[in-house]
Motif scaffolding. Structure first.
Motif, mmCIF file in Angstrom:
data_model
loop_
_atom_site.group_PDB
_atom_site.id
_atom_site.type_symbol
_atom_site.label_atom_id
_atom_site.label_comp_id
_atom_site.label_asym_id
_atom_site.label_seq_id
_atom_site.Cartn_x
_atom_site.Cartn_y
_atom_site.Cartn_z
ATOM 1 N N ASN A 2 0.825 -1.211 0.000
ATOM 2 C CA ASN A 2 0.000 0.000 0.000
ATOM 3 C C ASN A 2 0.855 1.256 0.000
ATOM 4 O O ASN A 2 0.515 2.232 -0.654
ATOM 5 N N THR A 3 1.961 1.205 0.740
ATOM 6 C CA THR A 3 2.783 2.407 0.850
ATOM 7 C C THR A 3 3.389 2.793 -0.500
ATOM 8 O O THR A 3 3.462 3.977 -0.814
ATOM 9 N N GLU A 4 3.788 1.805 -1.295
ATOM 10 C CA GLU A 4 4.361 2.108 -2.608
ATOM 11 C C GLU A 4 3.326 2.715 -3.544
ATOM 12 O O GLU A 4 3.616 3.668 -4.262
ATOM 13 N N ALA A 19 -8.601 11.222 2.112
ATOM 14 C CA ALA A 19 -9.814 10.710 1.463
ATOM 15 C C ALA A 19 -9.644 10.674 -0.052
ATOM 16 O O ALA A 19 -10.107 9.732 -0.719
ATOM 17 N N ASP A 20 -8.957 11.674 -0.614
ATOM 18 C CA ASP A 20 -8.704 11.700 -2.056
ATOM 19 C C ASP A 20 -7.736 10.594 -2.459
ATOM 20 O O ASP A 20 -7.870 10.009 -3.535
ATOM 21 N N ILE A 21 -6.766 10.311 -1.599
ATOM 22 C CA ILE A 21 -5.831 9.213 -1.866
ATOM 23 C C ILE A 21 -6.576 7.888 -1.865
ATOM 24 O O ILE A 21 -6.361 7.038 -2.725
ATOM 25 N N ALA A 22 -7.479 7.718 -0.902
ATOM 26 C CA ALA A 22 -8.259 6.481 -0.819
ATOM 27 C C ALA A 22 -9.119 6.291 -2.068
ATOM 28 O O ALA A 22 -9.195 5.189 -2.616
ATOM 29 N N LYS A 23 -9.749 7.371 -2.543
ATOM 30 C CA LYS A 23 -10.561 7.283 -3.762
ATOM 31 C C LYS A 23 -9.707 6.954 -4.979
ATOM 32 O O LYS A 23 -10.068 6.126 -5.792
ATOM 33 N N GLY A 24 -8.566 7.616 -5.094
ATOM 34 C CA GLY A 24 -7.712 7.455 -6.259
ATOM 35 C C GLY A 24 -7.034 6.101 -6.347
ATOM 36 O O GLY A 24 -6.812 5.576 -7.436
ATOM 37 N N ILE A 27 -7.946 2.028 -2.122
ATOM 38 C CA ILE A 27 -7.609 1.419 -0.834
ATOM 39 C C ILE A 27 -8.555 2.012 0.217
ATOM 40 O O ILE A 27 -8.920 3.180 0.155
ATOM 41 N N ALA A 28 -8.935 1.205 1.194
ATOM 42 C CA ALA A 28 -9.830 1.670 2.263
ATOM 43 C C ALA A 28 -9.177 2.823 3.028
ATOM 44 O O ALA A 28 -7.954 2.847 3.214
ATOM 45 N N LEU A 29 -10.007 3.775 3.480
ATOM 46 C CA LEU A 29 -9.507 4.969 4.159
ATOM 47 C C LEU A 29 -8.697 4.617 5.404
ATOM 48 O O LEU A 29 -7.654 5.216 5.672
ATOM 49 N N ALA A 30 -9.143 3.641 6.182
ATOM 50 C CA ALA A 30 -8.410 3.238 7.393
ATOM 51 C C ALA A 30 -7.024 2.706 7.032
ATOM 52 O O ALA A 30 -6.035 3.013 7.718
ATOM 53 N N ASP A 31 -6.924 1.930 5.958
ATOM 54 C CA ASP A 31 -5.630 1.399 5.522
ATOM 55 C C ASP A 31 -4.732 2.521 4.990
ATOM 56 O O ASP A 31 -3.515 2.495 5.206
ATOM 57 N N VAL A 32 -5.326 3.492 4.300
ATOM 58 C CA VAL A 32 -4.561 4.639 3.805
ATOM 59 C C VAL A 32 -3.982 5.415 4.972
ATOM 60 O O VAL A 32 -2.802 5.774 4.967
ATOM 61 N N GLY A 56 -21.203 22.958 5.836
ATOM 62 C CA GLY A 56 -21.234 23.418 7.216
ATOM 63 C C GLY A 56 -20.819 22.376 8.235
ATOM 64 O O GLY A 56 -20.785 22.651 9.428
ATOM 65 N N THR A 57 -20.474 21.173 7.798
ATOM 66 C CA THR A 57 -20.072 20.100 8.699
ATOM 67 C C THR A 57 -18.552 19.952 8.650
ATOM 68 O O THR A 57 -17.986 19.798 7.571
ATOM 69 N N PRO A 58 -17.885 19.994 9.813
ATOM 70 C CA PRO A 58 -16.426 19.837 9.802
ATOM 71 C C PRO A 58 -16.025 18.400 9.472
ATOM 72 O O PRO A 58 -16.615 17.443 9.966
ATOM 73 N N VAL A 59 -15.026 18.268 8.601
ATOM 74 C CA VAL A 59 -14.509 16.955 8.204
ATOM 75 C C VAL A 59 -13.014 16.943 8.488
ATOM 76 O O VAL A 59 -12.273 17.758 7.965
ATOM 77 N N GLU A 60 -12.569 16.027 9.364
ATOM 78 C CA GLU A 60 -11.154 15.896 9.713
ATOM 79 C C GLU A 60 -10.447 15.045 8.672
ATOM 80 O O GLU A 60 -10.986 14.059 8.192
ATOM 81 N N GLY A 61 -9.236 15.430 8.323
ATOM 82 C CA GLY A 61 -8.452 14.662 7.370
ATOM 83 C C GLY A 61 -6.980 14.969 7.518
ATOM 84 O O GLY A 61 -6.577 15.831 8.297
ATOM 85 N N MET A 62 -6.164 14.225 6.766
ATOM 86 C CA MET A 62 -4.724 14.445 6.758
ATOM 87 C C MET A 62 -4.315 14.892 5.361
ATOM 88 O O MET A 62 -4.683 14.264 4.368
ATOM 89 N N PHE A 63 -3.574 15.986 5.296
ATOM 90 C CA PHE A 63 -3.106 16.551 4.039
ATOM 91 C C PHE A 63 -1.654 16.108 3.867
ATOM 92 O O PHE A 63 -0.830 16.318 4.759
ATOM 93 N N CYS A 64 -1.320 15.490 2.738
ATOM 94 C CA CYS A 64 -0.006 14.871 2.568
ATOM 95 C C CYS A 64 0.647 15.281 1.266
ATOM 96 O O CYS A 64 -0.021 15.558 0.283
#
Length: 83
Positions: A2-4, A19-24, A27-32, A56-64
């Motif tokens: 997955n990392t590669e 979330a964009d990485i998971a879509k692209g 791979i499941a979001l938890a695994d990403v 209007g709803t806050p969505v937490e994510g990681m920007f990489c």
């Protein structure tokens, strides 16, 4: 494995949210997120937490993004001072 695929996807598309990485990559979001934490510990990527608002709803994510990776310059003339 997955990392590669995540590193390849980031090199191709630049900075992305988890979330964009998971879509692209498909791979499941938890695994990403697990893979991103591993890559961050290895200093292969730079990562920060980000809160975005959707309807209007806050969505937490990681920007990489990939650490130390500079994409090649776009072809064509560059803006600059004319002489």
């Amino acid at each position: 494995m997955n990392t590669e695929s995540i590193l390849t996807h980031l090199k191709k598309h630049g900075q992305l949210l988890d979330a964009d990485i998971a879509k692209g990559t498909g791979i499941a979001l938890a695994d990403v997120r697990t893979s991103l934490l591993e890559l961050s510990a290895q200093k292969a990527i730079s990562m920060c937490s980000m809160t975005t608002f959707k309807n209007g709803t806050p969505v937490e994510g990681m920007f990489c993004r990939v650490s130390g990776y500079m994409p090649s310059a776009a072809p064509g003339r560059k803006p600059g001072v004319k002489t």
